[in-house]
Write a protein that holds these residues in place. Structure first.
Motif, PDB file in Angstrom:
ATOM      1  N   HIS A  20       0.839  -1.192   0.000  1.00  0.00           N
ATOM      2  CA  HIS A  20       0.000   0.000   0.000  1.00  0.00           C
ATOM      3  C   HIS A  20       0.882   1.252   0.000  1.00  0.00           C
ATOM      4  CE1 HIS A  20      -2.784  -3.053   1.357  1.00  0.00           C
ATOM      5  NE2 HIS A  20      -3.796  -2.222   1.311  1.00  0.00           N
ATOM      6  N   THR A  21       0.326   2.342  -0.530  1.00  0.00           N
ATOM      7  CA  THR A  21       1.015   3.626  -0.488  1.00  0.00           C
ATOM      8  C   THR A  21       0.630   4.357   0.790  1.00  0.00           C
ATOM      9  OG1 THR A  21       1.060   3.798  -2.893  1.00  0.00           O
ATOM     10  CG2 THR A  21       1.339   5.832  -1.651  1.00  0.00           C
ATOM     11  N   LEU A  22       1.632   4.774   1.541  1.00  0.00           N
ATOM     12  CA  LEU A  22       1.400   5.518   2.776  1.00  0.00           C
ATOM     13  C   LEU A  22       1.331   7.000   2.450  1.00  0.00           C
ATOM     14  CD1 LEU A  22       1.355   5.409   5.935  1.00  0.00           C
ATOM     15  CD2 LEU A  22       3.830   5.747   5.829  1.00  0.00           C
ATOM     16  N   TRP A  23       0.261   7.687   2.903  1.00  0.00           N
ATOM     17  CA  TRP A  23       0.149   9.115   2.631  1.00  0.00           C
ATOM     18  C   TRP A  23      -0.465   9.865   3.801  1.00  0.00           C
ATOM     19  CZ3 TRP A  23      -5.035   9.676   3.016  1.00  0.00           C
ATOM     20  CH2 TRP A  23      -5.878   8.684   2.468  1.00  0.00           C
ATOM     21  N   VAL A  24      -0.123  11.152   3.861  1.00  0.00           N
ATOM     22  CA  VAL A  24      -0.762  12.082   4.795  1.00  0.00           C
ATOM     23  C   VAL A  24      -1.480  13.123   3.949  1.00  0.00           C
ATOM     24  CG1 VAL A  24       0.900  11.692   6.648  1.00  0.00           C
ATOM     25  CG2 VAL A  24       1.342  13.491   4.992  1.00  0.00           C
ATOM     26  N   LEU A  25      -2.715  13.421   4.294  1.00  0.00           N
ATOM     27  CA  LEU A  25      -3.528  14.326   3.486  1.00  0.00           C
ATOM     28  C   LEU A  25      -4.136  15.412   4.369  1.00  0.00           C
ATOM     29  CD1 LEU A  25      -4.839  15.024   0.753  1.00  0.00           C
ATOM     30  CD2 LEU A  25      -6.729  13.487   1.377  1.00  0.00           C
ATOM     31  N   PRO A  26      -3.611  16.643   4.287  1.00  0.00           N
ATOM     32  CA  PRO A  26      -4.182  17.737   5.087  1.00  0.00           C
ATOM     33  C   PRO A  26      -5.521  18.200   4.529  1.00  0.00           C
ATOM     34  CG  PRO A  26      -2.419  18.564   3.690  1.00  0.00           C
ATOM     35  CD  PRO A  26      -2.447  17.078   3.497  1.00  0.00           C
ATOM     36  N   SER A  27      -6.358  18.729   5.397  1.00  0.00           N
ATOM     37  CA  SER A  27      -7.663  19.240   4.965  1.00  0.00           C
ATOM     38  C   SER A  27      -7.513  20.472   4.075  1.00  0.00           C
ATOM     39  CB  SER A  27      -8.527  19.581   6.180  1.00  0.00           C
ATOM     40  OG  SER A  27      -7.852  20.492   7.040  1.00  0.00           O
ATOM     41  N   HIS A  28      -6.438  21.250   4.270  1.00  0.00           N
ATOM     42  CA  HIS A  28      -6.153  22.437   3.470  1.00  0.00           C
ATOM     43  C   HIS A  28      -4.656  22.493   3.175  1.00  0.00           C
ATOM     44  CE1 HIS A  28      -9.801  23.332   5.794  1.00  0.00           C
ATOM     45  NE2 HIS A  28     -10.155  24.165   4.821  1.00  0.00           N
ATOM     46  N   PHE A  29      -4.312  23.028   2.033  1.00  0.00           N
ATOM     47  CA  PHE A  29      -2.904  23.236   1.681  1.00  0.00           C
ATOM     48  C   PHE A  29      -2.515  24.706   1.794  1.00  0.00           C
ATOM     49  CE2 PHE A  29      -3.866  19.187  -0.214  1.00  0.00           C
ATOM     50  CZ  PHE A  29      -2.687  18.451  -0.056  1.00  0.00           C
ATOM     51  N   ASP A  41      -5.473  13.492   7.498  1.00  0.00           N
ATOM     52  CA  ASP A  41      -5.807  12.073   7.393  1.00  0.00           C
ATOM     53  C   ASP A  41      -4.537  11.281   7.086  1.00  0.00           C
ATOM     54  OD1 ASP A  41      -8.454  12.678   7.780  1.00  0.00           O
ATOM     55  OD2 ASP A  41      -9.004  12.518   5.663  1.00  0.00           O
ATOM     56  N   LEU A  42      -4.405  10.107   7.686  1.00  0.00           N
ATOM     57  CA  LEU A  42      -3.284   9.205   7.431  1.00  0.00           C
ATOM     58  C   LEU A  42      -3.854   7.846   7.049  1.00  0.00           C
ATOM     59  CD1 LEU A  42      -2.762  10.932  10.282  1.00  0.00           C
ATOM     60  CD2 LEU A  42      -0.579   9.784  10.165  1.00  0.00           C
ATOM     61  N   SER A  43      -3.314   7.275   5.991  1.00  0.00           N
ATOM     62  CA  SER A  43      -3.772   5.953   5.588  1.00  0.00           C
ATOM     63  C   SER A  43      -2.730   5.289   4.706  1.00  0.00           C
ATOM     64  CB  SER A  43      -5.105   6.037   4.836  1.00  0.00           C
ATOM     65  OG  SER A  43      -5.634   4.749   4.595  1.00  0.00           O
ATOM     66  N   ALA A  44      -2.837   3.976   4.591  1.00  0.00           N
ATOM     67  CA  ALA A  44      -2.058   3.204   3.622  1.00  0.00           C
ATOM     68  C   ALA A  44      -3.071   2.558   2.694  1.00  0.00           C
ATOM     69  CB  ALA A  44      -1.208   2.149   4.318  1.00  0.00           C
ATOM     70  N   ALA A  45      -2.955   2.828   1.399  1.00  0.00           N
ATOM     71  CA  ALA A  45      -4.015   2.422   0.475  1.00  0.00           C
ATOM     72  C   ALA A  45      -3.462   2.118  -0.907  1.00  0.00           C
ATOM     73  CB  ALA A  45      -5.060   3.526   0.378  1.00  0.00           C
ATOM     74  N   ASN A  46      -4.195   1.291  -1.645  1.00  0.00           N
ATOM     75  CA  ASN A  46      -3.829   0.977  -3.031  1.00  0.00           C
ATOM     76  C   ASN A  46      -4.318   2.040  -3.993  1.00  0.00           C
ATOM     77  OD1 ASN A  46      -2.405  -1.471  -2.730  1.00  0.00           O
ATOM     78  ND2 ASN A  46      -4.329  -2.578  -2.440  1.00  0.00           N
ATOM     79  N   MET A  47      -5.432   2.696  -3.659  1.00  0.00           N
ATOM     80  CA  MET A  47      -6.032   3.677  -4.546  1.00  0.00           C
ATOM     81  C   MET A  47      -5.855   5.068  -3.950  1.00  0.00           C
ATOM     82  SD  MET A  47      -9.802   3.476  -6.321  1.00  0.00           S
ATOM     83  CE  MET A  47      -9.381   1.910  -7.082  1.00  0.00           C
TER      84      MET A  47
END
Length: 265
Positions: A20-29, A41-47
């Motif tokens: 899976h790809t590990l990513w961090v995604l902020p609500s705003h940039f 948000d933090l997650s490990a995901a294929n999509m």
């Protein structure tokens, strides 16, 4: 023997995670007012940006525009995704980073089976069985990054640690605009690294027949140049594996993901 068993179990867990790809995604940039709160948000995901597995937020930090590093004010680990929140109290650019220390593993053959122990080159002699063969030590590290700017972006939080695989952000993340070229440079332990393999993907993959992922690589000086064709959120995933003459390892394996936003032109 306990070390070998523990390492084997860790290998099984790691192989599942690395699929899976590990990513961090902020609500705003980009934000225009101080004292705003940011949710990540933090997650490990294929999509891309479709949460699959929540990951521990224990190693998540935020570097303020003055260079001070802080733990997040509050965090939660969920099954599909984890989340953290923090208040941004000053103007400038913040660095959101999920990263742990480098890990060393020594792989070897014993009685026809491939095994490993948690040890670097200096530690392995005391732990290896007498009949170990084909001994190889690796250093592994991964980090997931994103940057958020409040009012006037600055450079302090973009500074490199000169440890592991990093990106020198020649184009500031707050200045990434659709249809305009972006130029960054890959560095490994503070030095340019060539031929880093990169996969660039854009949000909305779940709703497209074609995932639209772009395969790229850095040039001989480590430079990566690309042009995001559409506005939106992107994740850049990069990895490198190189032989090493370092006193602690024979091989280096590094991975990095960067989440960023391309603004409307």
């Amino acid at each position: 023997m306990k070390n070998i068993i523990a390492a084997t179990l860790l290998a099984l867990c790691s192989s599942a995670a690395t699929a899976h790809t590990l990513w961090v995604l902020p609500s705003h940039f980009v934000l225009s007012s101080e004292d705003s709160w940011i949710s990540v948000d933090l997650s490990a995901a294929n999509m891309t940006f479709v949460a699959d597995r929540g990951v521990s937020p224990n190693n998540l930090t935020i570097v303020f525009p003055d260079g001070e590093r802080h733990a997040f004010a509050q965090s939660y680990q969920g099954k599909r995704k984890s989340q953290a929140d923090h208040q941004l109290t000053m103007d400038g650019t913040y660095r959101i980073e999920l990263a742990g220390p480098a890990r060393y593993f020594t792989f070897f053959q014993q009685d026809g089976q491939r095994r490993r122990i948690a040890a670097n080159k200096q530690e392995r002699s005391a732990q290896l069985p007498a009949n170990a063969s084909e001994v190889l030590t690796t250093r592994s590290r991964s980090r997931a990054l994103s940057f958020v700017s409040v009012n006037a972006p600055n450079q302090t939080a973009l500074a490199l640690s000169k440890e592991g695989l990093e990106l020198k952000l020649l184009t500031h993340p707050a200045d990434v605009v659709a249809t305009e070229p972006v130029r960054w440079q890959f560095m490994l332990d503070g030095k340019p690294v060539a031929d880093v393999q990169v996969e660039l993907s854009r949000e909305g993959e779940l709703y497209r027949d074609d995932a639209g992922r772009e395969l790229l690589s850095s040039d001989a000086q480590g430079y990566l140049t690309f042009t995001p064709q559409e506005a939106g959120r992107y994740v850049l995933e990069a990895s490198v594996q190189l032989d090493s003459t370092d006193a602690l390892t024979d091989r280096v394996r590094e991975s990095l993901t960067l989440t960023f936003e391309a603004a409307l032109p």
